[in-house]
Design a protein around this motif. Structure first.
Motif, mmCIF file in Angstrom:
data_model
loop_
_atom_site.group_PDB
_atom_site.id
_atom_site.type_symbol
_atom_site.label_atom_id
_atom_site.label_comp_id
_atom_site.label_asym_id
_atom_site.label_seq_id
_atom_site.Cartn_x
_atom_site.Cartn_y
_atom_site.Cartn_z
ATOM 1 N N PHE A 192 0.822 -1.208 0.000
ATOM 2 C CA PHE A 192 0.000 0.000 0.000
ATOM 3 C C PHE A 192 0.860 1.264 0.000
ATOM 4 O O PHE A 192 0.585 2.220 -0.741
ATOM 5 C CB PHE A 192 -0.924 -0.001 1.227
ATOM 6 C CG PHE A 192 -1.675 1.286 1.423
ATOM 7 C CD1 PHE A 192 -2.762 1.607 0.624
ATOM 8 C CD2 PHE A 192 -1.279 2.187 2.406
ATOM 9 C CE1 PHE A 192 -3.446 2.804 0.798
ATOM 10 C CE2 PHE A 192 -1.954 3.378 2.591
ATOM 11 C CZ PHE A 192 -3.042 3.685 1.780
ATOM 12 N N ILE A 193 1.930 1.260 0.807
ATOM 13 C CA ILE A 193 2.798 2.445 0.907
ATOM 14 C C ILE A 193 3.514 2.691 -0.414
ATOM 15 O O ILE A 193 3.611 3.823 -0.896
ATOM 16 C CB ILE A 193 3.818 2.278 2.045
ATOM 17 C CG1 ILE A 193 3.096 2.093 3.383
ATOM 18 C CG2 ILE A 193 4.735 3.480 2.131
ATOM 19 C CD1 ILE A 193 4.016 1.759 4.531
ATOM 20 N N ASN A 194 4.015 1.626 -1.027
ATOM 21 C CA ASN A 194 4.696 1.761 -2.324
ATOM 22 C C ASN A 194 3.747 2.258 -3.398
ATOM 23 O O ASN A 194 4.090 3.148 -4.190
ATOM 24 C CB ASN A 194 5.303 0.418 -2.744
ATOM 25 C CG ASN A 194 6.631 0.141 -2.077
ATOM 26 O OD1 ASN A 194 7.657 0.696 -2.447
ATOM 27 N ND2 ASN A 194 6.610 -0.717 -1.079
ATOM 28 N N ILE A 241 8.801 4.760 3.202
ATOM 29 C CA ILE A 241 8.638 5.463 4.478
ATOM 30 C C ILE A 241 9.789 6.443 4.679
ATOM 31 O O ILE A 241 9.582 7.605 5.064
ATOM 32 C CB ILE A 241 8.585 4.457 5.650
ATOM 33 C CG1 ILE A 241 7.339 3.561 5.518
ATOM 34 C CG2 ILE A 241 8.571 5.188 6.987
ATOM 35 C CD1 ILE A 241 7.265 2.476 6.558
ATOM 36 N N ILE A 242 11.017 5.989 4.408
ATOM 37 C CA ILE A 242 12.199 6.848 4.579
ATOM 38 C C ILE A 242 12.117 8.068 3.670
ATOM 39 O O ILE A 242 12.327 9.203 4.098
ATOM 40 C CB ILE A 242 13.481 6.038 4.294
ATOM 41 C CG1 ILE A 242 13.688 4.989 5.378
ATOM 42 C CG2 ILE A 242 14.693 6.961 4.215
ATOM 43 C CD1 ILE A 242 14.777 3.987 5.048
ATOM 44 N N TYR A 243 11.791 7.846 2.402
ATOM 45 C CA TYR A 243 11.699 8.960 1.456
ATOM 46 C C TYR A 243 10.502 9.852 1.775
ATOM 47 O O TYR A 243 10.573 11.075 1.649
ATOM 48 C CB TYR A 243 11.610 8.439 0.023
ATOM 49 C CG TYR A 243 12.945 8.112 -0.578
ATOM 50 C CD1 TYR A 243 13.735 9.100 -1.153
ATOM 51 C CD2 TYR A 243 13.439 6.815 -0.552
ATOM 52 C CE1 TYR A 243 14.966 8.812 -1.706
ATOM 53 C CE2 TYR A 243 14.675 6.504 -1.105
ATOM 54 C CZ TYR A 243 15.433 7.512 -1.673
ATOM 55 O OH TYR A 243 16.659 7.226 -2.211
ATOM 56 N N GLY A 244 9.404 9.234 2.174
ATOM 57 C CA GLY A 244 8.216 10.021 2.512
ATOM 58 C C GLY A 244 8.438 10.937 3.696
ATOM 59 O O GLY A 244 7.898 12.045 3.755
ATOM 60 N N MET A 245 9.260 10.499 4.641
ATOM 61 C CA MET A 245 9.530 11.298 5.839
ATOM 62 C C MET A 245 10.543 12.405 5.570
ATOM 63 O O MET A 245 10.472 13.482 6.161
ATOM 64 C CB MET A 245 10.041 10.394 6.969
ATOM 65 C CG MET A 245 8.990 9.456 7.546
ATOM 66 S SD MET A 245 9.668 8.319 8.765
ATOM 67 C CE MET A 245 10.287 9.466 10.000
ATOM 68 N N ASN A 246 11.511 12.159 4.672
ATOM 69 C CA ASN A 246 12.605 13.104 4.461
ATOM 70 C C ASN A 246 12.367 14.115 3.352
ATOM 71 O O ASN A 246 12.874 15.238 3.429
ATOM 72 C CB ASN A 246 13.903 12.340 4.182
ATOM 73 C CG ASN A 246 14.523 11.765 5.435
ATOM 74 O OD1 ASN A 246 15.255 12.441 6.145
ATOM 75 N ND2 ASN A 246 14.213 10.515 5.725
ATOM 76 N N LEU A 247 11.635 13.735 2.320
ATOM 77 C CA LEU A 247 11.403 14.650 1.203
ATOM 78 C C LEU A 247 10.147 15.465 1.473
ATOM 79 O O LEU A 247 9.041 14.926 1.511
ATOM 80 C CB LEU A 247 11.277 13.868 -0.105
ATOM 81 C CG LEU A 247 12.527 13.076 -0.516
ATOM 82 C CD1 LEU A 247 12.285 12.322 -1.810
ATOM 83 C CD2 LEU A 247 13.732 14.000 -0.660
ATOM 84 N N SER A 248 10.317 16.768 1.644
ATOM 85 C CA SER A 248 9.210 17.628 2.075
ATOM 86 C C SER A 248 8.066 17.672 1.065
ATOM 87 O O SER A 248 6.896 17.704 1.456
ATOM 88 C CB SER A 248 9.729 19.050 2.342
ATOM 89 O OG SER A 248 10.355 19.576 1.178
#
Length: 274
Positions: free
Chosen positions: A2-4, A249-256
């Protein structure tokens, strides 16, 4: 999954996210789905029906897609490192170097070369007659099938050494890129902020993937020790489970841009429900 899929649809539908970095990220998420899909369906089937067998064709299919996931992940991470190198070390020439045509060419070459690697591996493996049927692993792996062969495995060993060397060279290119990136980032706080926002997720993803593959190698190292069955199984599936789950999750959290757009999307759904 789902996240992907959320990240993929977000990048595809949002025109402001059609930059090279986000397109490569989209490719990373698509590949993550391929990796997960090559493992989870069979595992769920085995759990549901208490079945631990697979057809030879099914085994070769699983080998193909797992190999595709590993090779494509490695190549795509190398392309992403090149993109970050150009963005930080040559910012004034970024858009002239990373043109739309070049981005799509890199993506196409990533998939074509990965497919070529996997097809050669499968063709070489199919030629080997098997003297056994028991694979000491939760999924079909190329080397696990090769070990069941009755014949010489020289050809498959040469194939493995060649492509292993190629992907080691990719890791060396990534290392060289980041040495140059960090040198530039240390000279300016603005560049360092850009590095932390756009390069740090890539470094975390790369480290996670390499460590996961290392765990699979450790699985092979302890393959003959039946007392470590649970540990060996965890290490064997780590690279198929952890990177596809953590990368978005990592990219979603770091890329504004992605973080803000996801927040807006879910906030609009909450308002609509009210």
């Amino acid at each position: 999954m789902f996240i992907n899929l959320t990240l993929i649809f977000l990048i595809v539908l949002e025109k402001m996210l059609h930059d090279p970095m986000y397109l490569f990220l989209c490719n990373l998420c698509v590949n993550g789905i391929i990796g997960s899909s090559s493992f989870y369906p069979k595992m769920l089937y085995d759990i549901s029906f208490d079945s631990h067998v697979i057809t030879y064709i099914g085994c070769l299919t699983q080998i193909f897609f797992i190999s595709f996931y590993v090779y494509c992940e490695s190549t795509n991470l190398t392309v992403m490192a090149y993109d970050r190198y150009v963005a930080i070390c040559k910012p004034l020439h970024y858009h002239s170097i990373m043109t739309v045509r070049k981005v799509w060419t890199l993506l196409l070459l990533t998939w074509l070369f990965t497919c070529l690697e996997c097809c050669i591996g499968i063709l070489v493996t199919v030629r080997l007659p098997l003297c056994g049927v028991d694979i000491d692993k939760l999924y079909c792996a190329n080397w696990a099938v090769v070990k069941l062969s009755c014949n010489e495995t020289t050809l498959i060993n040469i194939y493995s050494y060649i492509f292993t060397f190629f992907h080691i060279c990719q890791m060396i290119l990534i290392l060289i890129s980041y040495v140059k990136i960090i040198k530039v980032a240390l000279r300016s706080q603005a560049v360092m902020r850009k590095f932390m926002q756009t390069c740090l997720p890539h470094l975390i993803t790369l480290t996670n993937f390499v460590l996961s593959l290392f765990c699979d190698v450790m699985y092979s190292r302890y393959g003959s020790n039946t007392t470590l069955l649970a540990l060996r199984n965890i290490m064997a599936v780590d690279f198929l489970v952890v990177p596809p789950l953590l990368n978005p999750i990592i990219y979603g959290m770091n890329l504004s841009h992605i973080r803000n757009r996801v927040r807006q999307m879910f906030n609009s759904k909450v308002v609509a429900l009210r």
